[in-house]
Design a protein around this motif. Structure first.
Motif, short mmCIF file in Angstrom:
data_model
loop_
_atom_site.label_atom_id
_atom_site.label_comp_id
_atom_site.label_asym_id
_atom_site.label_seq_id
_atom_site.Cartn_x
_atom_site.Cartn_y
_atom_site.Cartn_z
N SER A 50 1.74 3.07 -0.80
CA SER A 50 0.31 2.93 -1.04
C SER A 50 0.02 2.76 -2.53
O SER A 50 -0.84 1.97 -2.93
N ALA A 51 0.73 3.54 -3.35
CA ALA A 51 0.54 3.45 -4.79
C ALA A 51 0.90 2.07 -5.32
O ALA A 51 0.22 1.52 -6.20
N LEU A 52 1.97 1.48 -4.77
CA LEU A 52 2.37 0.13 -5.21
C LEU A 52 1.31 -0.89 -4.82
O LEU A 52 0.95 -1.77 -5.62
N LYS A 53 0.79 -0.82 -3.60
CA LYS A 53 -0.23 -1.76 -3.16
C LYS A 53 -1.47 -1.69 -4.05
O LYS A 53 -2.04 -2.71 -4.43
N MET A 54 -1.87 -0.47 -4.37
CA MET A 54 -3.05 -0.30 -5.22
C MET A 54 -2.80 -0.87 -6.61
O MET A 54 -3.66 -1.55 -7.18
N ALA A 55 -1.60 -0.63 -7.13
CA ALA A 55 -1.28 -1.12 -8.47
C ALA A 55 -1.25 -2.65 -8.50
O ALA A 55 -1.76 -3.27 -9.44
#
Length: 439
Positions: free
Chosen positions: A320-325
């Motif tokens: 999820s953190a990667l998608k947001m970034a």
């Protein structure tokens, strides 16, 4: 203080989060909030945890069931003794899923959903006291899965929501709920395309809104949907960055031959609920045996640790953190660290968009299908309303920017729009136009 009973309740049971809204005597919708350890929140994570506490001083063993952020807290506190399940909505319409066993107790889908709803109601406190008989439940246009059984899903919903005491249970398509929410902002007649991106499905509705005096008349024109969304994007990330570090594509030795490691062990990562189920499946015995015969045993050992130690939630957060970034920047670092497992890799947005190209094509096709069913050209759409977390992905937004003028595209209410709209639908005089009952 006496709590005024609401007129209707709308429940957006999502793959990732669940949101609840109530309407009052004035026809306004408000969200139910939850006092979590991180503060007040209107979103309730669609997750369950099961802990089995051994007997003490002759007392019987205790099975503790939690949901939402409390389920996450229980899992973080004691991951080895907690069965953690998330995204279980994705097998609502699956006839292949009949039950799972937790601490030797049988749980069907409707048992899981009922347990989740009861804990959600408990944590809402007065926010869900004195519930009305009518509830409008959101449902996707197309349920997730390869061969979804819509009737089966609604039957399962019916039993689970009935256990909360509702006697008038109706179902409305999720993008239609979002459309009702969005309609409050309209100052003039408009044909609106609503795109709702959830965790398991992407759904689209086209609705004509017309003002008649102080009233707003609405006419549904078309709808479409596809069983891919945020979770499918997650799987592509895992398949490219994580699974190769867990043995996918590798080999093991048997009878003096090098054989490929079965791919089915990694297909479970396509759905978060299946990852929890894999840990309790017969395949775990074979995976443990592979650690002794694999040509790269350290990778299989990582897979075993992720499953045994319930690192699925940590993996979910890393993805999820990667998608947001990547929604903000052209490049970002993927970092997954849990126990002895650590995987770090730089990722370019262009690479990510290449990985999710099949899902983007499916979403694009569903948008065009809705336009075709309504017999409308893109320039006949006055407003486009995007909602749901996946709507922030630049490649998803580009699908609409290619078809519609930028000043027609709006976003907002990513988490509350559907639930509030569902509750408002419950006030409609012609309920059969906007909702249905399970057969």
């Amino acid at each position: 203080m006496t709590v005024q009973p609401p007129n209707t309740i709308g429940i957006d049971f999502g793959t990732t989060n669940t949101v609840v809204a109530l309407t009052d005597a004035n026809g306004h919708a408000r969200l139910v909030t939850f006092n979590t350890s991180e503060g007040q929140s209107a979103t309730f994570r669609s997750a369950l945890s099961f802990q089995f506490h051994a007997s003490i001083d002759g007392e019987p063993p205790e099975r503790v069931v939690e949901a939402g952020p409390w389920a996450i807290d229980a899992f973080v506190e004691d991951p080895l003794e907690t069965r953690f399940i998330q995204s279980f909505k994705t097998f609502a319409a699956s006839a292949a899923f009949t039950e799972t066993r937790i601490d030797n107790k049988r749980y069907r889908f409707e048992d899981l959903l009922a347990a989740f709803l009861l804990r959600l109601s408990h944590h809402a406190g007065d926010g869900m006291a004195n519930l009305p008989p009518r509830v409008v439940v959101g449902r996707p246009v197309t349920f997730a899965g390869g061969n979804p059984d819509e009737a089966l899903a609604l039957q399962r919903y019916q039993e689970a929501f009935g256990r909360l005491g509702f006697t008038d249970i109706r179902y409305a398509h999720e993008p239609v709920g979002a459309a009702f929410y969005f309609a409050r902002l309209l100052k003039e007649d408009a044909t609106v395309l609503v795109a709702d991106f959830g965790g398991g499905t992407s759904d689209f509705s086209i609705i004509r809104f017309e003002r008649t005096g102080d009233a707003l008349r609405s006419t549904p024109l078309a709808r479409s949907g596809v069983g891919v969304a945020g979770d499918a994007f997650d799987y592509r990330i895992i398949d490219q960055l994580v699974s190769p570090e867990l043995g996918k594509g590798g080999q093991y030795q048997a009878l003096n031959k090098h054989l490929p490691i079965p791919q089915r062990y990694y297909s479970a990562f396509a759905r978060w609920d299946q990852l929890a189920l894999l840990r309790a499946s017969r395949d775990m015995r074979d995976i443990r045996a592979l650690a002794r015969t694999a040509l790269e045993p350290e990778k299989i050992e990582r897979l075993i640790e992720i499953l045994d130690d319930n690192h699925g939630h940590a993996l979910y957060r890393a993805v999820s953190a990667l998608k947001m970034a990547l929604s903000k920047d052209e490049t970002a670092d993927f970092v997954f660290a849990a126990g002895d497992v650590r995987i770090e890799k730089p990722v370019a947005r262009s690479d990510f968009e290449g990985w999710i190209a099949p899902e983007l094509a499916a979403i694009e096709g569903a948008v065009d299908e809705a336009l075709a069913k309504a017999d409308l050209a893109p320039d006949a759409i006055d407003r486009v309303f995007l909602t749901g977390g996946t709507s922030f992905v630049p490649a998803v937004r580009a699908i609409f920017q290619r078809r519609f003028q930028a000043d027609r595209i709006e976003t907002g209410g990513e988490f509350e729009s559907i639930a509030a709209g569902l509750a408002l639908i419950g006030l409609e005089p012609d309920l059969d136009l906007w909702s249905e009952k399970a057969v």
